[in-house]
Enzyme design. Structure first.
Site, PDB file in Angstrom:
ATOM      1  NE  ARG A   1      13.895   7.870  -6.127  1.00  0.00           N
ATOM      2  CZ  ARG A   1      14.531   8.391  -5.095  1.00  0.00           C
ATOM      3  NH1 ARG A   1      15.334   9.413  -5.261  1.00  0.00           N
ATOM      4  NH2 ARG A   1      14.353   7.900  -3.889  1.00  0.00           N
TER       5      ARG A   1
ATOM      6  CE1 TYR B   1       1.549   0.832   1.933  1.00  0.00           C
ATOM      7  CE2 TYR B   1      -0.212   0.255   0.411  1.00  0.00           C
ATOM      8  CZ  TYR B   1       1.072   0.081   0.883  1.00  0.00           C
ATOM      9  OH  TYR B   1       1.892  -0.853   0.293  1.00  0.00           O
TER      10      TYR B   1
HETATM   11  O1  1CP Z   1      12.602   5.972  -4.335  1.00  0.00           O
HETATM   12  C1  1CP Z   1      11.983   5.363  -5.198  1.00  0.00           C
HETATM   13  O2  1CP Z   1      12.371   5.327  -6.398  1.00  0.00           O
HETATM   14  C2  1CP Z   1      10.709   4.746  -4.711  1.00  0.00           C
HETATM   15  C3  1CP Z   1      10.345   3.452  -5.283  1.00  0.00           C
HETATM   16  C4  1CP Z   1       8.929   3.521  -5.852  1.00  0.00           C
HETATM   17  C5  1CP Z   1       8.573   3.594  -7.210  1.00  0.00           C
HETATM   18  C6  1CP Z   1       9.486   3.618  -8.393  1.00  0.00           C
HETATM   19  C7  1CP Z   1       7.738   3.550  -5.106  1.00  0.00           C
HETATM   20  C8  1CP Z   1       7.640   3.534  -3.640  1.00  0.00           C
HETATM   21  N1  1CP Z   1       6.670   3.664  -5.977  1.00  0.00           N
HETATM   22  C9  1CP Z   1       7.127   3.670  -7.274  1.00  0.00           C
HETATM   23  C10 1CP Z   1       6.325   3.830  -8.511  1.00  0.00           C
HETATM   24  C11 1CP Z   1       5.128   3.003  -8.704  1.00  0.00           C
HETATM   25  N2  1CP Z   1       4.360   2.466  -7.695  1.00  0.00           N
HETATM   26  C12 1CP Z   1       4.510   2.676  -9.944  1.00  0.00           C
HETATM   27  C13 1CP Z   1       4.847   3.225 -11.320  1.00  0.00           C
HETATM   28  C14 1CP Z   1       6.136   2.986 -11.828  1.00  0.00           C
HETATM   29  C15 1CP Z   1       6.615   1.579 -11.932  1.00  0.00           C
HETATM   30  O3  1CP Z   1       6.324   0.958 -12.973  1.00  0.00           O
HETATM   31  O4  1CP Z   1       7.306   1.170 -10.992  1.00  0.00           O
HETATM   32  C16 1CP Z   1       3.420   1.845  -9.663  1.00  0.00           C
HETATM   33  C17 1CP Z   1       2.493   1.170 -10.665  1.00  0.00           C
HETATM   34  C18 1CP Z   1       3.334   1.742  -8.258  1.00  0.00           C
HETATM   35  C19 1CP Z   1       2.264   1.024  -7.578  1.00  0.00           C
HETATM   36  C20 1CP Z   1       2.367   0.748  -6.131  1.00  0.00           C
HETATM   37  N3  1CP Z   1       2.910   1.529  -5.138  1.00  0.00           N
HETATM   38  C21 1CP Z   1       1.786  -0.390  -5.530  1.00  0.00           C
HETATM   39  C22 1CP Z   1       0.963  -1.419  -6.271  1.00  0.00           C
HETATM   40  C23 1CP Z   1       1.797  -2.390  -7.022  1.00  0.00           C
HETATM   41  C24 1CP Z   1       2.544  -3.390  -6.172  1.00  0.00           C
HETATM   42  O5  1CP Z   1       3.777  -3.430  -6.322  1.00  0.00           O
HETATM   43  O6  1CP Z   1       1.905  -4.128  -5.430  1.00  0.00           O
HETATM   44  C25 1CP Z   1       2.045  -0.314  -4.154  1.00  0.00           C
HETATM   45  C26 1CP Z   1       1.651  -1.310  -3.087  1.00  0.00           C
HETATM   46  C27 1CP Z   1       2.762   0.904  -3.915  1.00  0.00           C
HETATM   47  C28 1CP Z   1       3.196   1.455  -2.618  1.00  0.00           C
HETATM   48  C29 1CP Z   1       4.650   1.697  -2.577  1.00  0.00           C
HETATM   49  N4  1CP Z   1       5.267   2.709  -3.262  1.00  0.00           N
HETATM   50  C30 1CP Z   1       6.624   2.636  -3.046  1.00  0.00           C
HETATM   51  C31 1CP Z   1       6.867   1.544  -2.144  1.00  0.00           C
HETATM   52  C32 1CP Z   1       8.216   1.157  -1.592  1.00  0.00           C
HETATM   53  C33 1CP Z   1       5.618   0.945  -1.900  1.00  0.00           C
HETATM   54  C34 1CP Z   1       5.360  -0.303  -1.080  1.00  0.00           C
HETATM   55  C35 1CP Z   1       5.355  -0.001   0.365  1.00  0.00           C
HETATM   56  C36 1CP Z   1       5.085  -1.213   1.219  1.00  0.00           C
HETATM   57  O7  1CP Z   1       6.060  -1.904   1.556  1.00  0.00           O
HETATM   58  O8  1CP Z   1       3.941  -1.427   1.580  1.00  0.00           O
END
Ligand code: 1CP
Length: 345
Positions: free
Chosen positions: A39, A152
């Site tokens: 990353r 969103y």
């Molecule tokens: O800079 C980074 O590395 C960003 C961090 C990051 C990552 C690794 C975000 C930002 N998204 C992800 C990947 C991701 N998102 C995956 C696949 C990889 C993993 O296993 O982590 C998945 C399944 C998601 C799903 C996701 N994105 C959800 C649903 C699951 C949950 O946690 O409730 C949601 C709500 C998001 C939105 C999102 N993406 C990223 C952030 C910080 C957020 C949340 C934003 C908020 O505060 O509302």
């Protein structure tokens, strides 16, 4: 291709398993130093999501390093709003930010219904992941649920209350339904693309389910999830679907009636009560508090085994009750995974 480990698929279908399968929500980003290394070598999160070879690599890391029973494709739920016409940025330490948000009928008319081709980077990442995994474990495809995606699109970022999105439901219910329908159709197209690329099961994340009233959840959120499940099952009846509606304890009975295989539970949901409400012909997934993984190995083992006993030997997929927190020690995550894998009833 023959799968060497199909425990999670069998558990989802209610077939007998030698042990409880285990994976973690958000296992592919966040916690592993090996993930951070990749990353940090890039311009940002989106470059990783949009580079299929690298997305495949970080998808497989938790399989190699943690020994989980499934890989979840590295992407984000926010790729759908983008494919519909709303570009987002992922701002370091802050989260997603959309320059344009939805407020009027014209805004909604201007959105396109996304096709799988609009999301070819994730589709390609699944194909590469499948090739490289060579049948070691199944690949989970995913999307957000329409209500969570709508929130969103209205807010333009994360929010503690999502009060703008909830206001929209009260003040513009007809537009809300129009938008939800467009998101639902886009999501169905996208999930079909993921299946064709090789996804072995799907999970729909309704992360903001818990902030709606019961009536609102039934009116605005369940319909889209139901349509997604029906559309997928009509074409792929054997493909397991998991619905995870965080905080939606108040509609567990209704979730149990969806045409899906598995219902995800968060850590506030009592296991026995959930089984009663959801019914006996669904698999349950979850549901340890992610904060448990900050505690000692002794506590993690005791709580994990207590959970396994409470769910029982069949129709359970072990997981946390929400995504693993970013500052969790990967060693503790591995300890949790190993505890599940070594446990026998
Ligand atoms: O800079 C980074 O590395 C960003 C961090 C990051 C990552 C690794 C975000 C930002 N998204 C992800 C990947 C991701 N998102 C995956 C696949 C990889 C993993 O296993 O982590 C998945 C399944 C998601 C799903 C996701 N994105 C959800 C649903 C699951 C949950 O946690 O409730 C949601 C709500 C998001 C939105 C999102 N993406 C990223 C952030 C910080 C957020 C949340 C934003 C908020 O505060 O509302």
């Amino acid at each position: 291709m023959e799968l060497q480990n199909d425990l999670i698929l069998r558990a989802a279908r209610g077939e007998k398993t030698e042990r409880t399968p285990v994976w973690l929500m958000r296992q592919a980003g966040r916690i592993l130093p090996e993930y951070r290394a990749i990353r940090n070598s890039l311009s940002g999160f989106k470059e990783l999501v949009e580079t299929p070879g690298l997305a495949a690599e970080v998808t497989i890391q938790p399989v190699d390093i943690l020994g989980v029973d499934a890989a979840i494709i590295f992407s984000d739920i926010l790729v759908i709003p983008e494919a519909m016409g709303l570009q987002y940025e992922m701002i370091e330490k802050k989260g997603p930010w959309f320059e344009k948000t939805i407020n009027s009928a014209t805004d909604i008319e201007q959105l396109k219904v996304a096709e799988a081709d609009d999301l070819s980077y994730t589709i390609d990442a699944i194909k590469i992941t499948k090739e490289r995994l060579d049948g070691r474990v199944p690949v989970i495809g995913f999307s957000g649920a329409p209500w969570t995606i709508l929130s969103y699109m209205i807010e333009g970022s994360g929010s503690k209350t999502f009060s703008r999105a909830r206001r929209f439901l009260y003040t513009k219910p007809v537009l809300a339904h129009k938008l939800l329908d467009k998101i639902t159709q886009s999501t169905i197209n996208y999930l079909f693309g993921q299946i064709e690329a090789g996804a072995n099961m799907l999970q729909v994340f309704d992360s903001w389910a818990g902030i709606l009233t019961t009536e609102q959840y039934k009116e605005f959120a369940l319909k889209g999830i139901r349509e997604i499940c029906e559309a997928i099952k009509a074409k792929h009846p054997e493909l397991p679907i998991t619905v995870f509606a965080k905080g939606a304890y108040f509609v567990r009975k209704e979730l149990g009636q969806l045409n899906c295989n598995t219902i995800g539970l968060d850590w506030n949901m009592d296991i026995a009560e959930s089984r009663e409400l959801v019914g006996s012909n669904k698999t349950l997934q979850g549901n340890l508090d992610p904060c448990l993984l900050y505690s000692s190995e002794e506590t993690i083992k005791a709580e994990t085994e207590r959970m396994l006993r409470e769910f029982g030997p069949q129709r359970h997929i072990a997981n946390l009750g929400h995504g693993v927190y970013p500052d969790t020690d990967p060693g503790k995550v591995k300890f949790f995974v190993d505890t599940v894998k070594e446990f026998r009833f």
